[in-house]
Structure formats: C-alpha cells, structure tokens
Design an enzyme around this catalytic site. Structure first.
Site: not given
Ligand code: FAD
Ligand code: EPU
Length: 339
Positions: A164, A239, A335
């Site tokens: 991240r 997250s 994050e």
């Molecule tokens: P924005 O929110 O618009 O911007 C994020 C940051 O990047 C800001 O600081 C912005 O200024 C900067 N930025 C954006 N675009 C540019 C650009 N073109 N040039 C320079 N700077 C820029 N993330 C994960 O890594 N793994 C996950 O599994 C994951 N799951 C998610 C699930 C949900 C339900 C949600 C809501 C979010 C999740 N995220 C996850 C976080 C998010 O989706 C990612 O960080 C995604 O890349 C953000 O994209 P965005 O276009 O919405 O960025």
């Molecule tokens: N867990 C709990 N309670 C909770 C949530 C999780 O006990 O309420 C435990 C789960 O049981 C599991 C462990 O924590 O043992 C990990 O949980 P999970 O697999 O759901 O993944 P996470 O670590 O919570 C990360 C990323 C996610 C990504 C998933 C899948 C980060 C900060 N988050 O979540 O990314 O989708 O793994 O790879 O690394 C994001 O960055 O926004 C994001 C959603």
C-alpha cells in the site's frame, strides 16, 4: 473541461461525504490538463487530482481546485507469443479494464477484480488483493510533472512500490499527475494465483475443476461481494487502515494471549497482523457513532450510514487507533487519504 465553482463533491467520493470544492474540472487529455494547470484561477490554488474518489476522506470543504482524471483509452503497445504489454489511460475504470484484459485472455490482473476507482490511482498505493499487487505486472507509467509540465516515465523501480505504498504517496506526493499505466500481462497457458484465502473454496463451490482467469475473476468478485459493503449502498472507502507490520516479539506477545490471531510472514523478524481482527477483538465491529460506524461484517471498513461528516469519521478512526494502541500496543496507520 468547464471549471465549476462551489462544486459538490458528494458524488466524487465513495464515502458519500457532503463537501464542496472551490473549483472542479474534468480533463480528458494531457493538453486539457496543462491548460487547466495554467488557468490563473487554478494556478494560484492548491490542486487535488481525483480518480473515482474511493480512497479519500474529505474532512471539510476543499479550498482549492479538484481536477478529475478522465483520460480514456486502452492500447496494446507490444506483444510476443507469451506476453502482451497493454497501456490504459488513467481515467479508465479499474474494474472495467480488468474485465477487458480477462476477456482478451490476458492474465495477471484477475485477482484484482472489483477494486473500485480508476487506473491512474492504482499505482498510488500499489493496489492489492487476494495475493496479488499491481507491482507484479506493472511495467511503466507516464506522469505529468506539475512544476514544469514535462512528461516523465517511471519504471517499476522508480515507483518504489511497497505494501500500500509508492513513491507517489511519499517523496512524489502532490507533484505528479499519472496519465497512463502499462502492464505486462501473460497469454495462455496462465499461471493462476488461487492460494490466497478462500479462492480455491469458492472455485469448488462454483463447481469449477480446471479454472481459467475468468473463473478466478468470478470467484474474487463473489468473495468481495459477500464481505465488503457496496459503496453505492453504504458509504465507505474500503479498508480504512493498513494491516500493521510488527516485530516477531510483539506478534508473539499478543499471540500468547490470543493463539487464534491471524498472522502473515512479512520478511525476517517481522509479522503482518490483521487490523480487522484486532479491531473486532477490541469490540468495535458493528459499532455506531451517530451517522458513522464500523462495518458489521468487516471491522477494517469504516462506514457512513448517511449524513456523516468527514470530521466524524476521522474522530471515530482516532478512537479506534487509540483503543488498539491501549489494548494491543500496536499502532495503526490510515490507508485512506485524508483531505
Ligand atoms: P481516488 O480516491 O480518487 O484517489 C486516491 C489518491 O490518489 C488521492 O490521494 C488522489 O489525489 C491520488 N490520485 C488519484 N488519481 C491520481 C492520478 N491520476 N495522478 C496522481 N494522483 C492521483 N484498495 C486496494 O488496494 N485493495 C482492495 O482490495 C480495495 N478494496 C476496496 C473496496 C472498496 C469497497 C472501496 C470503496 C475501496 C477499496 N480499495 C481497495 C481502495 C481504492 O479502491 C483504491 O485505493 C483505488 O486505487 C482508488 O482509486 P480512485 O480512482 O478512486 O482514487
Ligand atoms: N478479520 C476478522 N474480523 C474482521 C475482519 C477480518 O477477524 O472484521 C480477519 C479475517 O478472519 C482474516 C483476516 O482478518 O483472518 C484478514 O481478513 P480479510 O481476508 O478480509 O482481509 P483484510 O486483511 O481485512 C486485506 C486488504 C483488502 C483486500 C483483502 C483481500 C488491507 C488493508 N486490506 O483486507 O484491501 O481486499 O485483504 O486481499 O491490506 C483495501 O485496501 O481497501 C482493501 C479492501
């Protein structure tokens, strides 16, 4: 690329926080971006580049210019028998781009299905899920340097990707606008990554015995839908905190009292803990504080039940951090990008 004044940001952030930007415009090319940056109204103000707004928390009105990336286009830049290098405009929707690659038979991004946001933000925090990060298939990106308008190419090393993390979140913060990103993807036969979490269980449930990249994408989509709240239904930014990396001693100390604690290897002498588990154990899962709260199925996700302010969400995040510090002696790091 009309410049809007007092622009409503609620549809530009998946938390659904009501806030205003002094100015807002969408650019669809590097020429439009340069013109905006030279606009006298924009040039004198702070600027925020936005993609889909799925990783930001607005804690008040933004007294600057929000520039929304709308650069489209997907193109193959080179290919051989085994690989294809494909470049996507920063304004392409990430999940649509992943589905396009899967449909073309290009493997490598399928585990990253259904992550919200745009392509241009993906390198910012080296998005990751289900055992894969974009650094694994990242080839290069082009970015505009705001100070002089020049276009700079970054290879993987220059991006300094970590968990991240990237150059653009640290030393390069606020200095570049990512314009396009190129990935080096694999043609069939594919090497699938199904070891993480419950992907293989989900494939069994789906009745799949010889999975394709499409099956892995479908499995990831199903798992994510069952766990994570849909931002169109309940405001959130995924997250809210990173999973903390601690020393083996700290992990062992906590594990002595909680033998069931999840832990993941994180290099010599270090262990990554599950922040969601820590937050749940500290009693926060499903907690509500007025209009905001901690999600009932995923404690790592803070949510806006409707009408929360960014300040309230930030306050809740402080309380969660304080509680994890007191209870486990572990420091959580946000994050989400707080604006
Ligand atoms: P924005 O929110 O618009 O911007 C994020 C940051 O990047 C800001 O600081 C912005 O200024 C900067 N930025 C954006 N675009 C540019 C650009 N073109 N040039 C320079 N700077 C820029 N993330 C994960 O890594 N793994 C996950 O599994 C994951 N799951 C998610 C699930 C949900 C339900 C949600 C809501 C979010 C999740 N995220 C996850 C976080 C998010 O989706 C990612 O960080 C995604 O890349 C953000 O994209 P965005 O276009 O919405 O960025
Ligand atoms: N867990 C709990 N309670 C909770 C949530 C999780 O006990 O309420 C435990 C789960 O049981 C599991 C462990 O924590 O043992 C990990 O949980 P999970 O697999 O759901 O993944 P996470 O670590 O919570 C990360 C990323 C996610 C990504 C998933 C899948 C980060 C900060 N988050 O979540 O990314 O989708 O793994 O790879 O690394 C994001 O960055 O926004 C994001 C959603």
């Amino acid at each position: 690329m009309e410049l809007q004044q007092h622009a409503d940001l609620s549809r530009h952030n998946t938390f659904g926080i009501a806030a205003q930007a002094a100015y807002l415009a969408t650019f669809r090319s590097v020429e439009e971006l340069r013109a905006l940056l030279q606009d006298p109204l924009v040039a004198k103000l702070p600027q925020l580049i936005l993609g889909g707004g799925s990783n930001v928390l607005f804690t008040g009105n933004y007294a600057g210019a929000v520039l929304v990336n709308g650069i489209a286009g997907i193109a193959v830049v080179s290919e051989d028998a085994q690989h294809v290098s494909v470049r996507a405009g920063a304004g392409e929707t990430w999940h649509d781009f992943v589905l396009h690659c899967v449909a073309q038979g290009w493997g490598g991004l399928e585990n990253l299905s259904l992550i919200p946001g745009k392509v241009g933000a993906a390198p910012m925090q080296n998005i990751g899920a289900y055992g894969v990060e974009i650094k694994d298939t990242f080839e290069a990106l082009e970015a505009l340097r705001i100070s002089d308008g020049s276009i700079v190419r970054f290879d993987r090393e220059a991006c300094a990707f970590g968990y991240r993390e990237s150059f653009f979140k640290r030393a390069g913060r606020g200095q570049y606008v990512i314009l396009n990103v190129t990935f080096r993807l694999h043609k069939a036969p594919h090497v699938l990554n199904t070891s993480y979490g419950n992907i293989s269980d989900e494939l069994v449930r789906m009745g799949v015995t010889r999975p394709t990249i499409k099956d892995v994408s479908d499995a990831v989509i199903a798992i994510r839908r069952s766990k994570l709240p849909d931002p169109t239904v309940i405001g959130n930014a995924g997250s809210f905190f990173k999973n903390p990396v601690v020393s083996t001693e700290v992990a062992d100390r906590i594990a002595a009292q909680h033998p069931d604690m999840p832990r993941y290897p994180a290099g010599p002498g270090h262990v990554k803990l599950a922040a969601g588990w820590l937050i749940e154990r500290a009693g926060w899962k499903g907690h509500r504080a007025g209009a905001c709260g901690v999600h009932e199925r995923q404690a790592l996700v803070l949510v806006n039940h409707g009408g929360a302010t960014g300040g309230q969400v930030l306050q809740l995040s402080e309380e969660v951090m304080q509680s994890i510090r007191e209870r486990f002696g572990v420091e959580l790091e946000r994050e989400v990008n707080v604006v």
